[in-house]
Design an enzyme around this catalytic site. Structure first.
Site, PDB file in Angstrom:
ATOM      1  CG  HIS A   1       0.994 -39.949  28.894  1.00 28.05           C
ATOM      2  ND1 HIS A   1       0.219 -38.810  28.831  1.00 28.05           N
ATOM      3  CD2 HIS A   1       1.519 -40.116  27.651  1.00 28.05           C
ATOM      4  CE1 HIS A   1       0.271 -38.316  27.607  1.00 28.05           C
ATOM      5  NE2 HIS A   1       1.033 -39.093  26.869  1.00 28.05           N
TER       6      HIS A   1
ATOM      7  CD  GLU B   1       6.253 -39.810  24.044  1.00 29.31           C
ATOM      8  OE1 GLU B   1       5.609 -40.756  23.579  1.00 29.31           O
ATOM      9  OE2 GLU B   1       5.717 -38.847  24.638  1.00 29.31           O
TER      10      GLU B   1
ATOM     11  CG  HIS C   1       7.605 -35.214  27.145  1.00 29.52           C
ATOM     12  ND1 HIS C   1       7.649 -34.903  25.807  1.00 29.52           N
ATOM     13  CD2 HIS C   1       6.682 -36.199  27.265  1.00 29.52           C
ATOM     14  CE1 HIS C   1       6.784 -35.652  25.158  1.00 29.52           C
ATOM     15  NE2 HIS C   1       6.178 -36.462  26.015  1.00 29.52           N
TER      16      HIS C   1
HETATM   17 ZN   LIG Z   1       4.482 -37.806  26.262  1.00 29.19          ZN
END
Ligand SMILES: [Zn+2]
Length: 213
Positions: A58, A177, A52
Site C-alpha cells: 500500500h 482499518e 479493510h
Molecule cells: Zn487502507
C-alpha cells in the site's frame, strides 16, 4: 459457540469513504424480476473501502501484496485497548499505559472514532484519533505484528511522508482499518480478519470478528 462481535462496516453506496478514493457503486447485472435466472450484481469500489487490510505494498512499491499476508497473523489472540481521548495521536505514553503483556502480537484500538459508525450517514470528521509515528515505532519495537484501528486510516490525514504507515508496513506489521469497535469492552479476545484474496492487491476489504475467549 462463544460470543462474537462483528467489527465490519457494511458496504453500501452511501458509506463513508476516504476523500478521493473511489465511491462505492453496487449495480444490478442480472435480475430475476427482469427475466434472468438469478440475481447478480456488479460492485465498484476501492481496495481500501470500509473494514479493510493494508499490506506493505500500500505504501511501499514492490513490497508484499494482500494475498501474500500470513493468515496466521490475521487470526489469533488479540488485545483490545481503549483510548479515551477524542482527537490526537496514540503514542508511547498511551501504549505504555495500555497494559500489553510480553508476547502480545495483535492490538486493536477502540477510540471515540467508533461513534462515527453509529451515524446513519457519517461525514468525514475534521479530526480523528490515529497512531502517531512514535507510536508506530513503539509497536514495532514491542513485537506487535497486527494493528487494528476504528477509523479509515491508522494515520493522521495528510501526514507528510506517511511515517506511521511506512514504519508499520515496512516492518511487516499487518494494518486493519475501518473497524467498528462499538460495544466491545477492552480485554483479550480471538480475532479473525480475512481480507479477500485480490492478486497483487494493495489492500482488500475484510470481514473482521472477535470471539470471546
Ligand atoms: Zn487502507
Amino acid at each position: 459457540m462463544s460470543r462474537l462481535w462483528d467489527l465490519s462496516l457494511p458496504i453500501s453506496p452511501d458509506m463513508l469513504t476516504w476523500p478521493g478514493d473511489p465511491p462505492v457503486r453496487i449495480e444490478p447485472a442480472h435480475r430475476i424480476a427482469s427475466g434472468d435466472a438469478a440475481n447478480v450484481s456488479e460492485i465498484h469500489m476501492g481496495t481500501h473501502t470500509g473494514t479493510h487490510v493494508d499490506p506493505p505494498h500500500h505504501f511501499i512499491d514492490g513490497a508484499p501484496t494482500v494475498e501474500s499476508l500470513p493468515l496466521d497473523v490475521l487470526m489469533g489472540d488479540a488485545v483490545v485497548v481503549e483510548i479515551g481521548k477524542p482527537t490526537g495521536t496514540i503514542g508511547p505514553e498511551e501504549l505504555e499505559a495500555a497494559g500489553l503483556a510480553e508476547g502480545d502480537t495483535r492490538v486493536l484500538f477502540k477510540t471515540p472514532n467508533s461513534a462515527i459508525w453509529a451515524e446513519p450517514h457519517p461525514e468525514f470528521p475534521a479530526e480523528y484519533v490515529s497512531v502517531g509515528p512514535e507510536g508506530a515505532t513503539w509497536l514495532v519495537q514491542h513485537g506487535i505484528r497486527l494493528v487494528g484501528v476504528d477509523f479509515l486510516s491508522v494515520e493522521k490525514r495528510g501526514a507528510p511522508g506517511h511515517p506511521t504507515h511506512v514504519t508499520l508496513l515496512g516492518a511487516g506489521v499487518v494494518v486493519i482499518e475501518g473497524l467498528n469497535m462499538s460495544g466491545v469492552e477492552p480485554g483479550r479476545y480471538q480475532l479473525i480478519c480475512l481480507p479477500i484474496k485480490i492478486l497483487g492487491g494493495d489492500g482488500a476489504p475484510a470481514r473482521a470478528v472477535l470471539l470471546e475467549v
